[in-house]
Design an enzyme around this catalytic site. Structure first.
Site, short mmCIF file in Angstrom:
data_model
loop_
_atom_site.label_atom_id
_atom_site.label_comp_id
_atom_site.label_asym_id
_atom_site.label_seq_id
_atom_site.Cartn_x
_atom_site.Cartn_y
_atom_site.Cartn_z
N GLU A 219 80.51 12.97 60.75
CA GLU A 219 80.56 13.07 62.21
C GLU A 219 81.58 12.10 62.79
OE1 GLU A 219 79.41 15.07 64.40
OE2 GLU A 219 78.25 16.31 63.03
N TYR B 265 76.46 11.95 71.70
CA TYR B 265 76.73 13.12 70.87
C TYR B 265 76.44 12.81 69.39
CZ TYR B 265 78.99 16.08 67.64
OH TYR B 265 79.19 16.86 66.55
N ASP C 288 79.16 18.46 72.07
CA ASP C 288 80.56 18.03 72.02
C ASP C 288 81.41 19.04 72.81
OD1 ASP C 288 80.66 20.28 70.44
OD2 ASP C 288 81.60 19.30 68.72
#
Ligand code: SF4
Length: 366
Positions: free
Chosen positions: A37, A120, A138
Site C-alpha cells: 500500500e 486511506y 483513494d
C-alpha cells in the site's frame, strides 16, 4: 436500471474472476499488504510489483526491516521517488517492533497512528490484511463511486469526499471489506478509468447513475466550489389527455438535439411557477397553468450547479376528448405528445432524466 443495492454483489462477483494475481494477495500477510500500500501511493502497479518483490527479498519481515540501516532501505527504494515513504516505513517498522512485539497492529486507530499512514492506508490495511469492516477511499474509489452514485459535488473538497465516504460505507457488505475495497480499486484501475472508462465491459453498468444519465464525462466533479456558478431553472411537464409534451432542442449549444421538457432560466425576482408559465408560452405559445410542483432537482455539470424547479402543467379549458394542440416552437426543432411510458425511448439531458426517474415513481401521473 438496477437498484444500487445490487452494486456490491455485482462488484464482488466480477472481482472473483478478474482480480490481478498480485504477490501480496497470496496470503494477505499484514506486513506485505502494508508495504504494497505504501509503494502503490503515487506509483503504477507494474512498477510496484517489481519493487515489492525485491524489497521483500531484502527485508522479508518487520524485524528485518526494523533492524535495517536507513541507507539500505533508501537504496531498495531508489527510483520509486517520494522517499519520505521509505523513511516512514522504516520508522513505523521500528515502532511496531518496539511497541507491538513485532506484530503489525490490527486495529484501525493503532495502524493510523504509525508514521506515514493516513485514513486511506489505515482503512486499506485494516480491511485487506485483517478483514475489518473499514472503507479505503483513494482516487480510484472516489472516481468510481462519484460515477455510480452521481455525486455532483467536487470529490476533493471535504463535502464531496464526505459524501463518497458515506456511500462507500453504506454499500460495504459486512464481512467482505477485504474484497470490496480491493474490487473498487481494481475496477477504477482497470475499467472505470479516469479517461475512456470501458462502460461496455463494466460489471456495475446496470447500477451506474452517471452512465444512465449520460454524464460519465462530468463525474467526478473536480472543480473547486468557488468556481461553481449557480443556475436557477424552471421546467414543466405538460400532461394532457394522458400524454406529455416534449420537444427536441435545436442542434447548436449544450445538449443540442436532445429532447426536453420546455423551460428555462428563472429571472431575478421571479417566482419559479411564474417562470415556467412564461417560459412555456415563449417556447411553445401554449397558455398553461401550474397544477402541482413535482420536484426540485439539484444537478451539477461542468462548472454549473443547477437547481431545477419542476412543475406539472395543464392546458386550462382544454376538453379531454379534444385533439391535442400543435405548438409554435421558438426554441426547438420538433415536438411530440408522448405516452409516459414512451419517455424512456428519447434521449434527455441528465437533469430531465432524473425528473423522469422520479415521475416513474409518481403513479398518480401515469
Ligand atoms: S458504467 Fe462506466 S462510468 Fe459507470 S462505473 Fe462502470 S465504467 Fe465507470
Amino acid at each position: 436500471m438496477r437498484d444500487v443495492a445490487d452494486f456490491a454483489p455485482l462488484l464482488l462477483h466480477w472481482f472473483s474472476s478478474h482480480a490481478r494475481a498480485l504477490p501480496w494477495r497470496r496470503d494477505y500477510d499484514p506486513y506485505a499488504v502494508w508495504v504494497s500500500e505504501i509503494m502503490a501511493q503515487q506509483t503504477q502497479m507494474d512498477r510496484v510489483v517489481d519493487y515489492f518483490n525485491r524489497f521483500m527479498a531484502r527485508f522479508p519481515d518487520i524485524g528485518a526491516l526494523a533492524a535495517a540501516p536507513e541507507d539500505a532501505v533508501l537504496k531498495a527504494w531508489e527510483g520509486l521517488g517520494y522517499y519520505s515513504r521509505a523513511r516512514n516505513l522504516l520508522a513505523a517498522a521500528r515502532i511496531v517492533q518496539a511497541e507491538h512485539g513485532g506484530r503489525f497492529p490490527a486495529d484501525f486507530d493503532a495502524i493510523r497512528a504509525l508514521p506515514g499512514i493516513g485514513d486511506y492506508t489505515a482503512g486499506a490495511v485494516a480491511s485487506i490484511a485483517f478483514g475489518a469492516d473499514t472503507v479505503a477511499v483513494d482516487a480510484n474509489v472516489l472516481r468510481v463511486l462519484a460515477r455510480v452514485c452521481d455525486i455532483d459535488a467536487p470529490v476533493k473538497e471535504p463535502a464531496g469526499k464526505a459524501r463518497v465516504l458515506a456511500v462507500a460505507r453504506s454499500l460495504l457488505p459486512p464481512g467482505r471489506a477485504r474484497d470490496y475495497n480491493q474490487a473498487l480499486m481494481e475496477l477504477g484501475a482497470l475499467v472505470c478509468r479516469p479517461k475512456n472508462p470501458d462502460c461496455q465491459a463494466c460489471p456495475v453498468a446496470d447500477v451506474c447513475q452517471a452512465r444512465h444519465l449520460g454524464i460519465v464525462a462530468d463525474r467526478p466533479v473536480l472543480t473547486k466550489t468557488r468556481d461553481i456558478t449557480p443556475l436557477l431553472v424552471a421546467t414543466g411537464v405538460l400532461f394532457q389527455a394522458g400524454r406529455i409534451f416534449i420537444q427536441k432542442r435545436l442542434p447548436a449549444g449544450a445538449w443540442g438535439n436532445l429532447w426536453e421538457f420546455p423551460g428555462g432560466r428563472i429571472e431575478d425576482g421571479e417566482m419559479p411557477d411564474a417562470a415556467i408559465v412564461r417560459e412555456f408560452a415563449e417556447e411553445t405559445a401554449f397558455a398553461t397553468e401550474v397544477a402541482a410542483k413535482l420536484a426540485v432537482i439539484r444537478h451539477g455539470y461542468t462548472t454549473f450547479r443547477v437547481t431545477l424547479h419542476c412543475f406539472l402543467l395543464r392546458l386550462p379549458g382544454h376538453a379531454e376528448a379534444a385533439p391535442l394542440p400543435a405548438p409554435v416552437l421558438t426554441a426547438a426543432q420538433e415536438s411530440r405528445w408522448v405516452l409516459p411510458g414512451e419517455l424512456s425511448g428519447f434521449a434527455f439531458p441528465a437533469g430531465h432524466r432524473k425528473l423522469i426517474d422520479q415521475l416513474a415513481n409518481s403513479l398518480w401521473i401515469l
